[in-house]
Design an enzyme around this catalytic site. Structure first.
Site, PDB file in Angstrom:
ATOM      1  CB  SER A  99      30.793  11.791 -29.988  1.00 38.06           C
ATOM      2  OG  SER A  99      29.893  11.915 -28.921  1.00 38.06           O
ATOM      3  CB  SER A 142      20.492   8.530 -27.393  1.00 40.93           C
ATOM      4  OG  SER A 142      20.514   8.217 -26.012  1.00 40.93           O
ATOM      5  N   GLY A 170      33.066  15.157 -32.461  1.00 39.40           N
ATOM      6  CA  GLY A 170      32.918  15.023 -31.024  1.00 39.40           C
ATOM      7  C   GLY A 170      33.077  16.354 -30.335  1.00 39.40           C
TER       8      GLY A 170
END
Length: 354
Positions: A78, A174, A310
């Protein structure tokens, strides 16, 4: 994929504010990461402090004595998101989209008409997190490890379910939000989102080891291997996999050096116009710990830090910094042997920034 929750995932280090304090700080960091690789569930760790000093611990492969490479490549998960949000904010600064305009202005019918660009970047849209409904667990992951997903397929998983809440009323992380952001970039620029990120960020900053792999399952360059348990709990080398299930939410491969270069430029205001730079780190009552693609946290010592973490099968990473130049980037490869690294990550942040 959540540094977001408390800046506790897998990542690097920060700067030493006083040059003479750097060796002591580096030694303390070495001690912490050594603990993580011996009892904290990590196979190997590489960390970069203040853009110069690198610290590493552990090995690059199970059953090997090969050390973790200095500035090795890794799956950044991420940490892809701040790159994507930066491009969206650049487009906003160019007048090509409005942060408070509905996504449907550019992508009619894609998501609920009430959802705005800002809500997508800030995780306040209410879109269901599609990864919560995917077989990414030890039992299910082997069947989809090499599957190529389209962004439309990923978003369809999300939109097949009702919104988790009314847009703009709550915050919930999300990955669907950044699939939407990637599709927005493609619609507005007329090119793949990867190409937009490459031309606007990767090439200008000369991030030569940063890759958006698209359909490739390889990790290029020197790298440590990542592991994930199978259904029996046995660690399996999952270094080669399709990151397409992350797409604009998490497919990037990078190095600690490149992430340091990016975060330095981003926090220094070199990638965005002043108005969009303010939006980048602006939080709200609904989203007190997350701006537009960056997590915002105040450490116990009072230092405010910005960054992202991440996670993807086999790898964890984190980049954290302050606008005055202190930075931490860390890559952790997972040995799939359990452990409780959370306290170690918190101690790393305290050591670097406090």
């Amino acid at each position: 994929m959540k540094l977001v929750a408390a800046l506790t995932a897998a990542t690097l280090l920060a700067t030493a504010g006083v040059a003479s304090a750097a060796p002591a700080r580096q030694g303390a960091v070495q001690e912490i990461i050594d603990q993580l690789t011996t009892s904290g569930g990590a196979l190997g760790i590489q960390a970069r402090i203040n853009g110069r000093d690198t610290v590493r611990s552990g090995v690059a492969e199970l059953g090997s004595r090969k050390p973790v490479p200095h500035n090795g490549t890794f799956r950044a998960g991420s940490v892809t998101k701040p790159f994507v949000s930066t491009v969206v904010l650049q487009l906003a600064g160019e007048g090509k989209l409005g942060l408070d305009a509905p996504v449907s202005r550019h992508l009619p019918g894609l998501v609920d008409d009430r959802i705005t660009v800002r809500q997508v970047l800030q995780h306040t849209s209410g879109l269901h997190n599609y990864t919560d409904s995917m077989p990414l667990d030890p039992a299910g992951f082997p069947a989809i490890r090499f599957k190529t997903w389209t962004p439309q397929e990923l978003l369809a998983i999300s939109t097949s379910k009702p919104l988790d809440f009314e847009p703009g009323t709550k915050w919930s992380y999300s990955n669907a939000n950044y699939v939407v952001a990637g599709l927005l970039i493609e619609k507005v620029t007329g090119r793949p989102y990867q190409q937009a990120v490459e031309q606007r960020i990767i090439k200008p900053l000369r991030l030569k080891d940063t890759v958006l792999p698209r359909n490739s399952v390889e990790v290029p360059g020197p790298h440590a291997h990542g592991y994930f348990p199978d259904a029996s709990g046995k660690p399996v080398d999952v270094t080669r996999l399709s990151p397409s299930w992350g797409w604009a939410a998490g497919e990037m491969i990078s190095t600690t050096r490149d992430l340091d270069t990016f975060l330095t430029a981003l926090l220094a205001g070199k990638l965005l116009k002043p108005a969009q730079q303010q939006e980048l780190t602006k939080t709200s009552a609904v989203s007190p710990g997350y701006g537009l693609g960056l997590a915002v946290a105040s450490l116990p010592c009072g230092t405010k830090v910005y960054g992202h973490d991440g996670q993807i099968h086999g790898y964890g990473t984190m980049m954290v910094g302050t606008p005055d130049g202190e930075r931490l980037e860390l890559s952790l490869t997972e040995a799939a042997d359990g452990g409780t690294p959370g306290d170690g990550y918190r101690r790393l942040l305290d050591q670097v920034f406090c």
